[in-house]
Design a protein around this motif. Structure first.
Motif, PDB file in Angstrom:
ATOM      1  N   ALA A   4       9.623  -7.269  -0.314  1.00 58.74           N
ATOM      2  CA  ALA A   4       9.449  -8.208  -1.422  1.00 58.74           C
ATOM      3  C   ALA A   4       8.012  -8.176  -1.938  1.00 58.74           C
ATOM      4  N   SER A   5       7.061  -7.979  -1.051  1.00 63.70           N
ATOM      5  CA  SER A   5       5.639  -7.895  -1.413  1.00 63.70           C
ATOM      6  C   SER A   5       5.029  -6.670  -0.734  1.00 63.70           C
ATOM      7  N   PRO A   6       5.211  -5.484  -1.308  1.00 60.30           N
ATOM      8  CA  PRO A   6       4.715  -4.253  -0.663  1.00 60.30           C
ATOM      9  C   PRO A   6       3.223  -4.289  -0.343  1.00 60.30           C
ATOM     10  N   LEU A   7       2.450  -5.047  -1.109  1.00 61.94           N
ATOM     11  CA  LEU A   7       1.013  -5.133  -0.850  1.00 61.94           C
ATOM     12  C   LEU A   7       0.722  -5.762   0.507  1.00 61.94           C
ATOM     13  N   LEU A   8       1.666  -6.534   1.032  1.00 65.90           N
ATOM     14  CA  LEU A   8       1.469  -7.203   2.321  1.00 65.90           C
ATOM     15  C   LEU A   8       1.928  -6.349   3.504  1.00 65.90           C
ATOM     16  N   ALA A   9       2.438  -5.155   3.242  1.00 67.68           N
ATOM     17  CA  ALA A   9       2.898  -4.282   4.334  1.00 67.68           C
ATOM     18  C   ALA A   9       1.741  -3.983   5.285  1.00 67.68           C
ATOM     19  N   ARG A  10       1.987  -4.141   6.569  1.00 68.17           N
ATOM     20  CA  ARG A  10       0.931  -3.925   7.559  1.00 68.17           C
ATOM     21  C   ARG A  10       0.640  -2.454   7.781  1.00 68.17           C
ATOM     22  N   ASP A  11       1.657  -1.630   7.725  1.00 70.39           N
ATOM     23  CA  ASP A  11       1.494  -0.213   8.027  1.00 70.39           C
ATOM     24  C   ASP A  11       1.939   0.634   6.840  1.00 70.39           C
ATOM     25  N   LEU A  12       0.989   1.306   6.212  1.00 72.98           N
ATOM     26  CA  LEU A  12       1.289   2.158   5.065  1.00 72.98           C
ATOM     27  C   LEU A  12       1.224   3.644   5.424  1.00 72.98           C
ATOM     28  N   LYS A  13       1.136   3.945   6.708  1.00 73.14           N
ATOM     29  CA  LYS A  13       1.126   5.347   7.125  1.00 73.14           C
ATOM     30  C   LYS A  13       2.438   6.007   6.702  1.00 73.14           C
ATOM     31  N   GLY A  14       2.334   7.211   6.183  1.00 76.00           N
ATOM     32  CA  GLY A  14       3.519   7.940   5.760  1.00 76.00           C
ATOM     33  C   GLY A  14       3.989   7.607   4.361  1.00 76.00           C
ATOM     34  N   PHE A  15       3.303   6.679   3.682  1.00 69.62           N
ATOM     35  CA  PHE A  15       3.681   6.367   2.298  1.00 69.62           C
ATOM     36  C   PHE A  15       3.476   7.619   1.455  1.00 69.62           C
ATOM     37  N   PRO A  16       4.378   7.892   0.511  1.00 69.65           N
ATOM     38  CA  PRO A  16       4.272   9.129  -0.273  1.00 69.65           C
ATOM     39  C   PRO A  16       3.016   9.165  -1.155  1.00 69.65           C
ATOM     40  N   ASN A  17       2.641  10.368  -1.577  1.00 71.03           N
ATOM     41  CA  ASN A  17       1.587  10.505  -2.592  1.00 71.03           C
ATOM     42  C   ASN A  17       1.924   9.609  -3.773  1.00 71.03           C
TER      43      ASN A  17
ATOM     44  N   LEU B 133      -1.174  -8.450 -13.704  1.00 75.78           N
ATOM     45  CA  LEU B 133      -0.882  -7.701 -12.481  1.00 75.78           C
ATOM     46  C   LEU B 133      -1.920  -6.619 -12.168  1.00 75.78           C
ATOM     47  N   ARG B 134      -2.944  -6.508 -12.981  1.00 72.36           N
ATOM     48  CA  ARG B 134      -3.912  -5.412 -12.822  1.00 72.36           C
ATOM     49  C   ARG B 134      -4.577  -5.413 -11.450  1.00 72.36           C
ATOM     50  N   ASP B 135      -5.042  -6.551 -10.994  1.00 76.95           N
ATOM     51  CA  ASP B 135      -5.829  -6.580  -9.763  1.00 76.95           C
ATOM     52  C   ASP B 135      -5.015  -6.231  -8.535  1.00 76.95           C
ATOM     53  N   GLU B 136      -3.736  -6.631  -8.484  1.00 76.19           N
ATOM     54  CA  GLU B 136      -2.951  -6.290  -7.301  1.00 76.19           C
ATOM     55  C   GLU B 136      -2.610  -4.805  -7.283  1.00 76.19           C
ATOM     56  N   ALA B 137      -2.512  -4.184  -8.466  1.00 79.90           N
ATOM     57  CA  ALA B 137      -2.295  -2.737  -8.513  1.00 79.90           C
ATOM     58  C   ALA B 137      -3.500  -2.001  -7.942  1.00 79.90           C
ATOM     59  N   LEU B 138      -4.702  -2.436  -8.336  1.00 78.81           N
ATOM     60  CA  LEU B 138      -5.928  -1.819  -7.823  1.00 78.81           C
ATOM     61  C   LEU B 138      -6.061  -2.050  -6.315  1.00 78.81           C
ATOM     62  N   GLU B 139      -5.723  -3.241  -5.869  1.00 73.23           N
ATOM     63  CA  GLU B 139      -5.807  -3.551  -4.443  1.00 73.23           C
ATOM     64  C   GLU B 139      -4.839  -2.685  -3.629  1.00 73.23           C
ATOM     65  N   PHE B 140      -3.647  -2.472  -4.161  1.00 74.69           N
ATOM     66  CA  PHE B 140      -2.684  -1.640  -3.450  1.00 74.69           C
ATOM     67  C   PHE B 140      -3.175  -0.200  -3.374  1.00 74.69           C
TER      68      PHE B 140
ATOM     69  N   GLU C 274      -7.118   3.571   2.123  1.00 77.02           N
ATOM     70  CA  GLU C 274      -7.615   3.231   3.462  1.00 77.02           C
ATOM     71  C   GLU C 274      -6.734   3.826   4.553  1.00 77.02           C
ATOM     72  N   PHE C 275      -5.441   3.972   4.273  1.00 71.37           N
ATOM     73  CA  PHE C 275      -4.520   4.558   5.233  1.00 71.37           C
ATOM     74  C   PHE C 275      -4.466   6.086   5.116  1.00 71.37           C
ATOM     75  N   GLY C 276      -5.319   6.651   4.280  1.00 73.66           N
ATOM     76  CA  GLY C 276      -5.370   8.101   4.138  1.00 73.66           C
ATOM     77  C   GLY C 276      -4.300   8.674   3.234  1.00 73.66           C
ATOM     78  N   ILE C 277      -3.659   7.824   2.418  1.00 78.90           N
ATOM     79  CA  ILE C 277      -2.616   8.292   1.501  1.00 78.90           C
ATOM     80  C   ILE C 277      -3.263   8.864   0.245  1.00 78.90           C
ATOM     81  N   ASN C 278      -2.720   9.964  -0.253  1.00 77.43           N
ATOM     82  CA  ASN C 278      -3.182  10.509  -1.524  1.00 77.43           C
ATOM     83  C   ASN C 278      -2.751   9.579  -2.647  1.00 77.43           C
ATOM     84  N   VAL C 279      -3.694   8.942  -3.314  1.00 76.89           N
ATOM     85  CA  VAL C 279      -3.372   8.008  -4.384  1.00 76.89           C
ATOM     86  C   VAL C 279      -4.298   8.240  -5.570  1.00 76.89           C
TER      87      VAL C 279
END
Length: 326
Positions: A246-259, A270-277, A283-288
């Protein structure tokens, strides 16, 4: 060294609504947001008449094109029959890829027709098949109905579309559809090849509003009080907002999230939450790759009146799909 393509670039200027966005805002009907809010409140009280009228008014004809055709498949995800709108380019690469696109509309309005312009353009630009589901809408079908349909769509693609050299799958969407793309990516993680989110809603908890929420609360296509009403119509209760789907920004573990490609509008709540995500993914090493389109407001991906913002976003999305298909 990390690929320079993946970087977080915020807007470099102070927020100022662009001329094309201002012209679009001025063209909107009087009380555009208020009428939607009232219709949603009536629907939550059991009267769907006005909400159904708004929904019907958002269904626009899908343009006929010589380079992309579409078919509608009827599927049953175990609850009720739904439609999948499938856009097929005249030319398809031998290395088949599918973009699953989730339409926006606050989980309550709109339909695949509302995003057909982008679906056709991304299909043509990348020679990809695009699948856009008619997911269940709130408030009749509250969370997690739309999320379950979003996941079932990917499962349908995996089962029914195949290629001898391997299938590439991308998830994409705008606003509430961007939310569904992020949520579905959390479900599949390593088994999809990329995620594209246009001005996504990523944190639905009512107590965590960011600066952009106040800065653009009114008069920028998506009013804050309307968004609050969308969230109330979608979620069964406030406690549900703490769930990561429901709130992907609150996910504790983002390891393995796709590029990921995240494109926000500079003048949008909604701009700031997009930047925060984007920052959390990094931070989790995901290509973004994060881009904020200066002067843009909400809705530009589905409204041809905001052509410059749309073309910039389409170019970014096309490049992302092709780059992650190599």
């Amino acid at each position: 060294m990390k690929n320079a393509y993946y970087s977080i670039n915020d807007a470099q200027t102070l927020p100022k609504v662009s001329e094309e966005a201002r012209s679009f805002i001025n063209s909107l009907p009087e009380n555009f947001a208020l009428l939607q809010k009232k219709a949603l409140e009536d629907a939550m009280a059991g009267n769907l008449e006005n909400l159904d009228k708004i929904r019907l008014g958002r269904i626009v004809p899908i343009p006929d094109r010589s380079d992309v055709f579409h078919i509608i498949a009827k599927v049953n995800f175990g609850v009720e029959e739904r439609k999948l709108y499938i856009f097929i380019p005249k030319e398809i690469d031998k290395d088949l890829r599918v973009v699953v696109y989730y339409h926006g509309g606050g989980w309550c309005i709109n339909a695949p027709e509302s995003c057909s312009m982008f679906c056709q353009d991304i299909a043509a630009n990348t020679k990809s098949v695009v699948v856009c589901p008619e997911y269940r809408l709130a408030p009749e079908n509250k969370y997690p109905a739309a999320n379950l349909d979003a996941v079932s769509t990917v499962e349908w693609v995996k089962k029914n579309i195949s290629n001898s050299s391997g299938l590439k799958i991308f998830l994409a969407g705008d606003s509430a559809g961007g939310h569904l793309a992020a949520s579905t990516a959390l479900h599949f993680k390593d088994s999809v090849d990329g995620v594209i989110m246009f001005y996504p809603a990523l944190d639905l908890s009512l107590g965590r509003r960011r600066k952009s929420w106040g800065d653009f609360a009114k008069g920028h296509c998506l009013d804050a009080d309307l968004m609050e009403t969308f969230i109330k119509a979608y979620l069964p209760n406030e406690a549900a907002s703490q769930n990561e789907d429901a709130s992907p920004l609150l996910a504790r573990d983002l390891k393995g999230f796709p590029n990921s490609l995240i494109i926000s509008a500079q003048c949008d709540i909604l701009r700031d939450e997009a930047l925060e995500f984007a920052s959390r993914l990094a931070e989790f090493g995901i290509n973004v790759r994060y881009r904020c389109i200066e002067g843009a407001t909400h809705l530009f991906i589905t409204k041809p009146e905001m052509k410059e913002a749309y073309c910039n976003a389409l170019s970014e999305a096309s490049e992302f799909v092709l780059k992650n298909s190599e």
